[in-house]
Scaffold this active site. Sequence first.
Site, short mmCIF file in Angstrom:
data_model
loop_
_atom_site.label_atom_id
_atom_site.label_comp_id
_atom_site.label_asym_id
_atom_site.label_seq_id
_atom_site.Cartn_x
_atom_site.Cartn_y
_atom_site.Cartn_z
N ASN A 10 -97.85 -83.71 2.87
CA ASN A 10 -98.12 -83.49 1.37
C ASN A 10 -99.57 -82.83 1.59
OD1 ASN A 10 -98.92 -83.49 -0.95
ND2 ASN A 10 -99.07 -85.58 -1.13
N TRP A 11 -99.68 -81.44 1.58
CA TRP A 11 -100.88 -80.79 1.65
C TRP A 11 -101.69 -80.99 0.29
CZ3 TRP A 11 -99.13 -75.45 3.93
CH2 TRP A 11 -98.88 -75.61 5.28
N LYS A 12 -101.27 -81.58 -0.64
CA LYS A 12 -102.01 -81.82 -1.95
C LYS A 12 -102.71 -80.75 -2.29
CE LYS A 12 -102.31 -86.74 -0.63
NZ LYS A 12 -103.28 -87.97 -0.70
N HIS A 97 -95.89 -89.26 -6.74
CA HIS A 97 -97.13 -89.56 -5.95
C HIS A 97 -98.17 -90.32 -6.99
CE1 HIS A 97 -100.40 -89.31 -3.47
NE2 HIS A 97 -99.71 -89.12 -2.57
N GLU A 99 -101.33 -90.23 -7.24
CA GLU A 99 -102.52 -89.31 -7.65
C GLU A 99 -101.75 -88.84 -9.15
OE1 GLU A 99 -102.82 -87.03 -4.28
OE2 GLU A 99 -103.74 -88.77 -3.10
N GLU A 169 -96.22 -95.84 -0.33
CA GLU A 169 -97.54 -95.46 -0.22
C GLU A 169 -98.57 -96.58 -0.75
OE1 GLU A 169 -97.88 -91.06 0.87
OE2 GLU A 169 -98.06 -91.19 -1.29
N GLY A 175 -105.91 -91.76 1.71
CA GLY A 175 -107.19 -91.06 1.96
C GLY A 175 -108.25 -92.04 2.30
N SER A 215 -103.04 -92.87 5.25
CA SER A 215 -103.84 -92.92 6.49
C SER A 215 -103.16 -92.66 7.73
CB SER A 215 -104.87 -93.94 6.37
OG SER A 215 -105.83 -93.73 5.15
N GLY A 236 -100.92 -87.19 4.27
CA GLY A 236 -101.93 -86.25 3.61
C GLY A 236 -102.86 -85.64 4.58
N GLY A 237 -103.92 -86.15 4.76
CA GLY A 237 -105.02 -85.66 5.56
C GLY A 237 -104.36 -85.18 6.75
P1 13P Z 1 -103.42 -89.68 3.45
O1 13P Z 1 -102.60 -89.45 4.77
O2 13P Z 1 -104.53 -88.58 3.33
O3 13P Z 1 -104.04 -91.24 3.30
O4 13P Z 1 -102.34 -89.38 2.22
C1 13P Z 1 -101.28 -90.08 2.26
C2 13P Z 1 -100.66 -89.50 1.12
O5 13P Z 1 -100.86 -90.00 -0.27
C3 13P Z 1 -99.32 -88.57 1.15
O6 13P Z 1 -98.63 -88.38 0.10
#
Ligand code: 13P
Length: 252
Positions: A10-12, A97, A99, A169, A175, A215, A236-237
């Site tokens: 997920n590149w956000k 998600h 967020e 999640e 994050g 993470s 994510g990251g």
């Molecule tokens: P991180 O891997 O940056 O913690 O993000 C997880 C995430 O929200 C994937 O959708």
Amino acid sequence: MARRIVIAGNWKMNKTVSEAVELAKAVVAKAGEAPASVDLVIAPTFVCLTEVAKVLAGSRVSLAAQDLHWEESGAFTGKISAAMLVSAGVKYVIIGHSEQRQFFGETDETVNKKVKQALKHGLLPIVCIGELLAEREAGQTDAINERQLKGAYAGVSADDAKKSVVAYEPVWAIGTGKVATTEQAQEAQAFIRKVLVDLYGSEVAEIIPIQYGGSMKPDNAQGLLAQKDIDGGLIGGAALKAEDFIGIAKGA
Ligand code: 13P
């Protein structure tokens, strides 16, 4: 039938079009290093989808979007429809998600509408659920996950549910660098599987992949992915570096 392992990036809100193309090329170049049984998925932002689709054409990496709107078309400024995603070459769509839930008013009800709309158009939903830190500390982890899961799948048939992926999640792990322990993740995900059994019976519940997200990194992925009810990751990251993303997939 064996469950699929789905590793999704997920590149956000990261990467311009040219940067996204570059990263997608790097992922495709390294994809062969991941076990053949793993489904690799990347989710760039909407504006990058068509260019990234060209890079992924003929590769083993699938394209995902990060959201969609539940209406077919019309006066919904700023929104993207399921048909638009299909026309851009999208296969999966991330829905609900945390967020979106925290910052953009997503509710169990809008998640449910989006899941149904995605399925109607042949898109495979990645349904995100997970508890906040305060909810975990109050002993509400299972109750929150059950509410979000039942909300997302309300009125969704077993045949459609089979096409979906669940992403667990825990919000406190996103994050933050604070990954759930393998035991915490497995415990929550075994409970999520049990709710899926309640909803659809064990045959269907056994088919639906449940990803862990929060993470996830190459050095913790293997332990998480070795758990019975962890069938992939939503990353994510670490998905913003091809080497780390494929490194996680190698742990499967
Ligand atoms: P991180 O891997 O940056 O913690 O993000 C997880 C995430 O929200 C994937 O959708």
